[in-house]
Design an enzyme around this catalytic site. Sequence first.
Site, PDB file in Angstrom:
ATOM      1  N   LYS A 157       0.806  -1.242   0.000  1.00  6.81           N
ATOM      2  CA  LYS A 157       0.000   0.000   0.000  1.00  6.81           C
ATOM      3  C   LYS A 157       0.830   1.280   0.000  1.00  6.81           C
ATOM      4  O   LYS A 157       0.427   2.264  -0.617  1.00  6.81           O
ATOM      5  CB  LYS A 157      -0.989  -0.005   1.163  1.00  6.81           C
ATOM      6  CG  LYS A 157      -0.347   0.050   2.535  1.00  6.81           C
ATOM      7  CD  LYS A 157      -1.372  -0.214   3.634  1.00  6.81           C
ATOM      8  CE  LYS A 157      -0.715  -0.113   4.980  1.00  6.81           C
ATOM      9  NZ  LYS A 157      -1.461  -0.840   6.030  1.00  6.81           N
ATOM     10  N   ARG A 195      -8.258  -0.921  16.715  1.00 13.48           N
ATOM     11  CA  ARG A 195      -8.711  -0.659  15.343  1.00 13.48           C
ATOM     12  C   ARG A 195      -9.657  -1.805  15.011  1.00 13.48           C
ATOM     13  O   ARG A 195     -10.654  -1.957  15.705  1.00 13.48           O
ATOM     14  CB  ARG A 195      -7.517  -0.517  14.383  1.00 13.48           C
ATOM     15  CG  ARG A 195      -7.904   0.296  13.129  1.00 13.48           C
ATOM     16  CD  ARG A 195      -6.736   0.543  12.178  1.00 13.48           C
ATOM     17  NE  ARG A 195      -6.348  -0.653  11.443  1.00 13.48           N
ATOM     18  CZ  ARG A 195      -5.350  -0.696  10.555  1.00 13.48           C
ATOM     19  NH1 ARG A 195      -4.649   0.390  10.292  1.00 13.48           N
ATOM     20  NH2 ARG A 195      -5.059  -1.821   9.925  1.00 13.48           N
TER      21      ARG A 195
HETATM   22  C1  PLP Z   1      -0.551  -1.514   6.658  1.00  9.60           C
HETATM   23  C2  PLP Z   1      -0.797  -2.799   7.327  1.00  9.60           C
HETATM   24  C3  PLP Z   1       0.273  -3.644   7.579  1.00  9.60           C
HETATM   25  C4  PLP Z   1       1.717  -3.288   7.246  1.00  9.60           C
HETATM   26  O1  PLP Z   1       2.235  -2.414   8.183  1.00  9.60           O
HETATM   27  P1  PLP Z   1       3.780  -1.931   8.064  1.00  9.60           P
HETATM   28  O2  PLP Z   1       3.978  -1.126   9.274  1.00  9.60           O
HETATM   29  O3  PLP Z   1       3.868  -1.144   6.809  1.00  9.60           O
HETATM   30  O4  PLP Z   1       4.606  -3.155   8.025  1.00  9.60           O
HETATM   31  C5  PLP Z   1      -0.006  -4.860   8.178  1.00  9.60           C
HETATM   32  N1  PLP Z   1      -1.260  -5.215   8.498  1.00  9.60           N
HETATM   33  C6  PLP Z   1      -2.326  -4.424   8.270  1.00  9.60           C
HETATM   34  C7  PLP Z   1      -3.687  -4.887   8.648  1.00  9.60           C
HETATM   35  C8  PLP Z   1      -2.126  -3.182   7.678  1.00  9.60           C
HETATM   36  O5  PLP Z   1      -3.190  -2.387   7.449  1.00  9.60           O
END
Ligand code: PLP
Length: 354
Positions: free
Chosen positions: A37, A130
């Site tokens: 993302k 969350r």
């Molecule tokens: C964005 C996200 C991640 C990745 O997080 P990083 O800090 O970029 O490694 C993992 N799990 C979920 C559910 C996310 O939304």
Amino acid sequence: MSTYPCINIHLDKITENTQNMVGVCKACNVSPTGVTKLACAYPEVGQAILNGGIKILSDSRISNLKKIRHLDAVTMLLRLPALSEISDVIKYADISLNSEAKTLEALSEEAVKQDKLHKVILMHDLGDLREGSFYDEETLALSRKAIELPGIELVGLGTNLACYGGVEPTAENQTRLVDLAKQIETELDIKLQYISGASSAGLNLLLDGELPKEINQLRLGASLMMGIGLNDDPVPDTRQDTFTLTAEIIEIKIKPSVPVNSTALDAFGNKPEFIDRGLRKRAICAIGKQDVDISEITPVDKDIIVIGGSSDHLILDIDYCKKPYEIGSLVEFELTYGAVLQCMTSEYVCKHFV
Ligand SMILES: *Cc1c(COP(=O)(O)O)cnc(C)c1O
């Protein structure tokens, strides 16, 4: 599109970070998923992650997974599916993270319609507040529901930490996830393929040898893409110089440092403040707040002082610089996570894959 500003994306460095993280994870029996993302799932970046040895690409947005559907990867949707996008979720995601019975029912119905078997990981909330149920009994009830529905397969239990509430992954909370997963396995007489413990924020725990051995998936974005983890601290064995920003100088003039009779607000409604450094050599770069939050970028040339900007202009003090800047010179910047996100998302910033 103009050539500048451009964000330089060092694909080989992202692949190198991925290889190193896949290696340390493997030693602990963890297979990480690559989270795309931050780079808006540009296929070049997805491929760089796959080249590093990852099999599952994951993203929060179904529109992003659509962009990488031609890559040879299992796809996983990270954000809970919206009811309005269920048909695309079944079409473009092999796995999704879920916490709502109503959504599971919709996924089930659509999967049957498309003649697919869609995999689901249930999200449990261990206090970051969350997504996911906060109560074990709710997640257990959801798991009972999931195994009854046709077209979907319950393959795992996951949790998200250090995103909203600043709750660090710990041996204690990871063990709670494992215990709940075991309870689901015993009660439903199934084996869960994935226990998905954390994001890059969980790497410290893994590197310290404190991640429970049953945790077999971490979802890694920032660590692969920027070499950072919990609290944006650098992760050992990764590089942080994966993204830079280049902007072009369009004016250089000697001017006073304090505006002449400043009484009005700036373009963003703030009362501007100025440090009087006397007459200074200033440069304007063709980039501004519409492209990126200028407090999130740092010139690589440490002699440059960022003094401000507006929507489309960035004003630099280059009086101390040894480098002979002229009109058309390029200035390079280091970026925070937030700045990379903005530059990748902005249509005004050209994407330069290195
Ligand atoms: C964005 C996200 C991640 C990745 O997080 P990083 O800090 O970029 O490694 C993992 N799990 C979920 C559910 C996310 O939304």
